[in-house]
Design a protein around this motif. Structure first.
Motif, short mmCIF file in Angstrom:
data_model
loop_
_atom_site.label_atom_id
_atom_site.label_comp_id
_atom_site.label_asym_id
_atom_site.label_seq_id
_atom_site.Cartn_x
_atom_site.Cartn_y
_atom_site.Cartn_z
N GLY A 96 13.11 103.09 42.14
CA GLY A 96 14.13 103.34 41.13
C GLY A 96 13.98 102.54 39.85
N ALA A 97 12.95 101.71 39.77
CA ALA A 97 12.68 100.92 38.56
C ALA A 97 11.50 101.56 37.82
CB ALA A 97 12.39 99.47 38.93
N ASP A 98 10.91 100.81 36.89
CA ASP A 98 9.71 101.30 36.22
C ASP A 98 8.83 100.12 35.81
OD1 ASP A 98 10.73 100.18 33.85
OD2 ASP A 98 11.55 102.09 33.15
N GLU A 99 7.78 100.41 35.07
CA GLU A 99 6.78 99.39 34.76
C GLU A 99 7.34 98.25 33.91
OE1 GLU A 99 6.51 102.42 31.47
OE2 GLU A 99 6.90 102.43 33.62
N ALA A 100 8.46 98.49 33.22
CA ALA A 100 9.04 97.43 32.39
C ALA A 100 9.87 96.44 33.21
CB ALA A 100 9.92 98.05 31.30
N ASP A 101 10.24 96.84 34.43
CA ASP A 101 11.20 96.06 35.22
C ASP A 101 10.70 94.65 35.53
OD1 ASP A 101 13.67 95.91 36.81
OD2 ASP A 101 12.32 95.83 38.52
N LEU A 102 9.48 94.53 35.99
CA LEU A 102 8.92 93.22 36.35
C LEU A 102 8.17 92.57 35.20
CD1 LEU A 102 7.41 94.02 39.88
CD2 LEU A 102 9.58 92.88 39.40
N PHE A 103 7.87 93.36 34.17
CA PHE A 103 6.94 92.87 33.14
C PHE A 103 7.44 91.62 32.44
CE2 PHE A 103 4.62 93.29 29.01
CZ PHE A 103 3.33 93.18 29.53
N GLY A 104 8.77 91.48 32.34
CA GLY A 104 9.34 90.28 31.72
C GLY A 104 9.01 89.00 32.47
N LEU A 105 8.64 89.14 33.76
CA LEU A 105 8.28 87.96 34.56
C LEU A 105 6.89 87.43 34.22
CD1 LEU A 105 9.51 89.19 38.07
CD2 LEU A 105 10.72 87.67 36.48
N ALA A 106 6.09 88.24 33.52
CA ALA A 106 4.72 87.83 33.22
C ALA A 106 4.67 86.48 32.50
CB ALA A 106 4.02 88.91 32.37
N ALA A 107 5.67 86.24 31.64
CA ALA A 107 5.69 84.99 30.87
C ALA A 107 5.93 83.77 31.77
CB ALA A 107 6.78 85.06 29.80
N GLN A 108 6.43 83.99 32.99
CA GLN A 108 6.69 82.88 33.91
C GLN A 108 5.51 82.61 34.85
OE1 GLN A 108 10.68 83.00 35.79
NE2 GLN A 108 11.15 84.69 34.40
N LEU A 109 4.45 83.40 34.71
CA LEU A 109 3.25 83.23 35.54
C LEU A 109 2.23 82.38 34.80
CD1 LEU A 109 3.03 86.91 36.80
CD2 LEU A 109 3.79 84.92 38.12
N PRO A 110 1.26 81.81 35.52
CA PRO A 110 0.24 81.01 34.84
C PRO A 110 -0.44 81.80 33.71
CG PRO A 110 0.08 80.70 37.22
CD PRO A 110 1.09 81.80 36.99
N ALA A 111 -0.61 81.14 32.58
CA ALA A 111 -1.07 81.82 31.37
C ALA A 111 -2.49 82.37 31.48
CB ALA A 111 -0.99 80.86 30.18
N GLU A 112 -3.26 81.88 32.46
CA GLU A 112 -4.64 82.36 32.62
C GLU A 112 -4.71 83.84 32.99
OE1 GLU A 112 -4.78 77.97 33.91
OE2 GLU A 112 -3.34 79.62 33.89
N PHE A 113 -3.68 84.35 33.65
CA PHE A 113 -3.72 85.73 34.14
C PHE A 113 -3.52 86.75 33.03
CE2 PHE A 113 -2.73 83.52 38.08
CZ PHE A 113 -3.49 84.21 39.01
N THR A 114 -4.25 87.85 33.15
CA THR A 114 -3.89 89.07 32.44
C THR A 114 -3.02 89.88 33.40
OG1 THR A 114 -5.88 89.17 31.07
CG2 THR A 114 -4.76 91.26 31.52
N VAL A 115 -1.84 90.27 32.95
CA VAL A 115 -0.91 91.00 33.81
C VAL A 115 -0.91 92.47 33.41
CG1 VAL A 115 1.50 91.25 34.52
CG2 VAL A 115 0.53 88.95 34.16
#
Length: 212
Positions: free
Chosen positions: A29-48
């Protein structure tokens, strides 16, 4: 899903080469934008890369029908995973590793991909989700998964009102038998994610993927 799913990327294509890739799978029931805001809280080395699921589900999307839906079959899960795997095979070569991150139904997708080709993935993060029962489906190479003992982080609240108790019990048993499990329980997040959990996920990814 078309051959090229809708994907939100945390960096432009010119800056992705040589980075570890983390692929996000949203919940029902969500979409690709739902979790994307969490990317900034992950280690910066990753491409999300956050992917949109193929099926319409109310205002959002779904990876496969819910278990109590008559159209649900293990094939509905593996078909969705096979399409993601085909897309992943077109992008993984540019990255140093691939890690899967799934919330709720998205955890089913992440672990289903892992159970097909466990050697392809550095780690899996599953939040407030579960593992599907294979029901003898040959897609699931659980023997290879058990031999590889992949690193998995599983975070949830024991008061989660969404995931059925039977699914939690099966997931707990399966993860303990087949993976190197980091399991953390949180109070008060119900069927959600909080800052403490994301901090733990970041520590897990740093330890298990960036500095193995």
């Amino acid at each position: 899903m078309s051959e090229s799913p809708v994907v939100l990327w945390s960096r432009p294509e010119s800056e992705r080469a040589g980075t570890p890739l983390l692929v996000m799978f949203h919940g029902y029931g969500a979409d690709e934008a739902d979790l994307f805001g969490l990317a900034a809280q992950l280690p910066a080395e990753f491409t999300v890369a956050s992917i949109r699921a193929p099926l319409q589900a109310g205002p959002g999307r779904a990876w496969f029908p819910l278990r109590n839906d008559l159209s649900y079959t293990p094939d509905s899960v593996t078909e969705a995973a096979a399409e993601v795997e085909a897309w992943l095979d077109t992008v993984r070569g540019g990255h140093t590793s691939v890690t899967l991150f799934g919330f709720s139904q998205g955890m089913c997708m992440a672990t289903t991909l892992l159970r097909h080709r466990p050697a392809d993935y550095a780690a899996v993060v599953g939040l407030s989700g579960f593992v599907v029962e294979a029901d003898g489906d040959p897609w699931f190479d659980d023997a290879a998964t058990a031999a590889a003992k992949p690193e998995i982080f599983w975070g949830r609240d024991q008061a989660d009102p969404v995931v059925p108790a039977a699914a939690v019990e099966y997931t707990n048993t399966w993860l303990r038998a087949h993976t190197k499990l980091t399991k953390v329980l949180y109070t008060g997040i119900l069927h959600g994610i909080n800052a403490q959990e994301m901090a733990h996920v970041g520590e897990f990814l740093t330890l298990k993927v960036l500095k193995p």
